[in-house]
Design a protein around this motif. Structure first.
Motif, PDB file in Angstrom:
ATOM      1  N   SER A  92      -7.255   0.497  -3.848  1.00  0.00           N
ATOM      2  CA  SER A  92      -9.101   0.110  -2.663  1.00  0.00           C
ATOM      3  C   SER A  92      -9.642  -1.100  -2.776  1.00  0.00           C
ATOM      4  CB  SER A  92      -9.283   1.430  -3.301  1.00  0.00           C
ATOM      5  OG  SER A  92      -8.937   2.479  -2.681  1.00  0.00           O
ATOM      6  N   ASN A 115     -10.703   0.050   6.371  1.00  0.00           N
ATOM      7  CA  ASN A 115      -9.401   1.111   6.267  1.00  0.00           C
ATOM      8  C   ASN A 115      -8.206   0.511   5.102  1.00  0.00           C
ATOM      9  OD1 ASN A 115      -9.278   1.975   8.815  1.00  0.00           O
ATOM     10  ND2 ASN A 115      -8.429   0.377   9.892  1.00  0.00           N
ATOM     11  N   LEU A 116      -8.317   0.013   4.713  1.00  0.00           N
ATOM     12  CA  LEU A 116      -7.698  -0.464   3.375  1.00  0.00           C
ATOM     13  C   LEU A 116      -7.787   0.369   2.126  1.00  0.00           C
ATOM     14  CD1 LEU A 116      -4.983  -0.867   2.161  1.00  0.00           C
ATOM     15  CD2 LEU A 116      -5.618  -3.423   1.462  1.00  0.00           C
ATOM     16  N   GLN A 157      -2.597  -8.140   5.155  1.00  0.00           N
ATOM     17  CA  GLN A 157      -3.624  -6.901   5.956  1.00  0.00           C
ATOM     18  C   GLN A 157      -5.441  -7.408   5.163  1.00  0.00           C
ATOM     19  OE1 GLN A 157      -3.518  -2.619   5.288  1.00  0.00           O
ATOM     20  NE2 GLN A 157      -1.230  -3.397   4.257  1.00  0.00           N
ATOM     21  N   ARG A 169      -7.522   4.887  -1.376  1.00  0.00           N
ATOM     22  CA  ARG A 169      -8.662   6.372  -2.286  1.00  0.00           C
ATOM     23  C   ARG A 169      -7.814   7.274  -2.486  1.00  0.00           C
ATOM     24  NH1 ARG A 169     -12.752   8.800   2.153  1.00  0.00           N
ATOM     25  NH2 ARG A 169     -10.178   9.402   3.179  1.00  0.00           N
ATOM     26  N   ASP A 170      -6.237   7.967  -1.349  1.00  0.00           N
ATOM     27  CA  ASP A 170      -5.108   9.163  -2.019  1.00  0.00           C
ATOM     28  C   ASP A 170      -4.919   8.562  -3.176  1.00  0.00           C
ATOM     29  OD1 ASP A 170      -5.809   9.971   0.031  1.00  0.00           O
ATOM     30  OD2 ASP A 170      -4.740   9.046   1.209  1.00  0.00           O
ATOM     31  N   ARG A 212     -12.454   7.345   7.585  1.00  0.00           N
ATOM     32  CA  ARG A 212     -11.028   6.858   8.690  1.00  0.00           C
ATOM     33  C   ARG A 212     -11.864   7.355  10.213  1.00  0.00           C
ATOM     34  NH1 ARG A 212      -7.391  10.686   4.815  1.00  0.00           N
ATOM     35  NH2 ARG A 212      -6.669   8.836   3.639  1.00  0.00           N
ATOM     36  N   ASP A 229       0.459  -1.211   0.140  1.00  0.00           N
ATOM     37  CA  ASP A 229      -0.540  -0.400  -0.265  1.00  0.00           C
ATOM     38  C   ASP A 229       0.481   1.010   0.144  1.00  0.00           C
ATOM     39  OD1 ASP A 229       1.056   0.277   2.540  1.00  0.00           O
ATOM     40  OD2 ASP A 229      -1.428  -0.139   3.831  1.00  0.00           O
ATOM     41  N   ASN A 230       0.311   2.486   0.053  1.00  0.00           N
ATOM     42  CA  ASN A 230       1.116   3.429  -0.106  1.00  0.00           C
ATOM     43  C   ASN A 230       2.330   3.901   1.374  1.00  0.00           C
ATOM     44  OD1 ASN A 230      -1.412   3.473  -0.189  1.00  0.00           O
ATOM     45  ND2 ASN A 230      -2.187   5.098  -0.004  1.00  0.00           N
ATOM     46  N   SER A 231       1.763   2.650   2.476  1.00  0.00           N
ATOM     47  CA  SER A 231       3.078   2.973   3.672  1.00  0.00           C
ATOM     48  C   SER A 231       4.114   1.889   3.224  1.00  0.00           C
ATOM     49  CB  SER A 231       2.189   3.144   4.687  1.00  0.00           C
ATOM     50  OG  SER A 231       1.277   3.963   4.789  1.00  0.00           O
ATOM     51  N   ALA A 243      -8.069   3.119  13.574  1.00  0.00           N
ATOM     52  CA  ALA A 243      -6.831   2.372  12.938  1.00  0.00           C
ATOM     53  C   ALA A 243      -5.671   1.674  13.285  1.00  0.00           C
ATOM     54  CB  ALA A 243      -6.235   4.351  12.866  1.00  0.00           C
ATOM     55  N   LEU A 296      -7.171   4.105   2.772  1.00  0.00           N
ATOM     56  CA  LEU A 296      -5.543   4.688   2.501  1.00  0.00           C
ATOM     57  C   LEU A 296      -5.704   4.092   0.869  1.00  0.00           C
ATOM     58  CD1 LEU A 296      -3.345   5.042   3.966  1.00  0.00           C
ATOM     59  CD2 LEU A 296      -2.329   2.463   3.706  1.00  0.00           C
TER      60      LEU A 296
END
Length: 276
Positions: free
Chosen positions: A244, A228-229, A69, A234-235, A217, A60-62, A221, A232
């Motif tokens: 997503s 939550n995933l 997950q 969405r950005d 959100r 994911d983004n991070s 969290a 996340l």
């Protein structure tokens, strides 16, 4: 055994059971396949699915493993769905049974309370409860259960209204059975099949409600949940849509499985269908 045979006669019900068992297996085996914290950093951010054998579903983004997950998110979804459904059905059956059996002013009071809960949409009332009491996993689960009980209550009441005048109830009264015995031993077992079926709907809606909260959100969290995933992802939805899409498919499959199992239980337990 007859109910089991009737259940497995339906291909849709069997498919739903298989899908649900797969989700349960994911939840049970999450710690075996992914012993590390699913929210711990595992690699570089936004690796596409199947681009790296270490991360079959990408990151994911991070830089957290999406597959981990998804597996741990199955636990959260089943936990919230199961516990919230138990809370909703328990409250609903108690309220509906008392209202349907006694009628009169008891029915009027309990139904007015039920209507008061139904004045606001489920999700709006859920937002209010989460805003007031916090967004921990326990709070969200209880809140989802609290906003979901009116429909089971109305269904239980309708069943009790149709059953309380039957011959077997009158026979029980003639034999001197107390109201509690009549409710729990005579009427409730006959009223439960449609409630059990509807419990599948409640569970599916509970999973969707938690996912919607997490997407905004407003859920916990600190847990790996599918919602939550999705939130996340969405950005980065326009370029890394898979972040997503993958948990969205997981939610779709789980909700479909629960719905099909509920329909299969209806075919197996509904006394009106036993002679077909």
């Amino acid at each position: 055994m007859d109910a089991v045979k009737r259940y497995f006669r339906s291909p849709a019900a069997v498919l739903g059971l298989i899908l649900l068992l797969i989700v349960v297996a994911m939840a049970v085996s999450a710690g075996y396949f992914y012993p590390r914290d699913p929210l711990a950093l595992a690699g570089r951010p936004l690796i596409w699915p199947f681009a790296n054998p270490r991360f079959l579903l990408g990151t994911d983004n991070s830089g957290r493993d999406i597959a981990a997950q998804i597996f741990y998110g199955a636990r959260i979804s089943l936990l919230i769905g199961g516990v919230a459904t138990l809370i909703a059905v328990t409250i609903g059956v108690m309220v509906g049974a008392l209202a349907g059996y006694y009628g009169g002013w008891i029915d009027n009071v309990l139904m007015r309370i039920t209507e008061a809960f139904q004045t606001l949409p489920n999700f709006v009332l859920l937002l209010v409860l989460v805003a007031v009491f916090g967004s921990t996993l326990t709070t969200v689960t209880v809140a989802v259960g609290i906003v979901s009980w009116p429909a089971p209550a109305r269904l239980t009441r309708a069943e009790f209204l149709s059953l309380r005048g039957r011959e077997f109830v009158q026979a029980g009264r003639t034999l001197g059975m107390r109201d509690t015995q009549l409710i729990l031993r005579e009427i409730l077992p006959n009223a439960l099949p449609p409630v059990i079926v509807y419990a599948g709907v409640v569970m599916a809606v509970a999973i969707l409600l938690e996912s919607a909260l997490a997407f905004l959100r407003l859920s916990d969290a600190n847990v790996a949940s599918w919602g939550n995933l999705i939130g996340l992802g969405r950005d980065v939805l326009r370029v890394q849509w898979y972040v997503s899409a993958i948990p969205g498919v997981a939610i779709l499959i789980t909700v479909l499985a629960v719905s099909l199992v509920g329909q299969g239980l209806n075919d197996a337990l509904n006394p009106r269908l036993k002679q077909r």
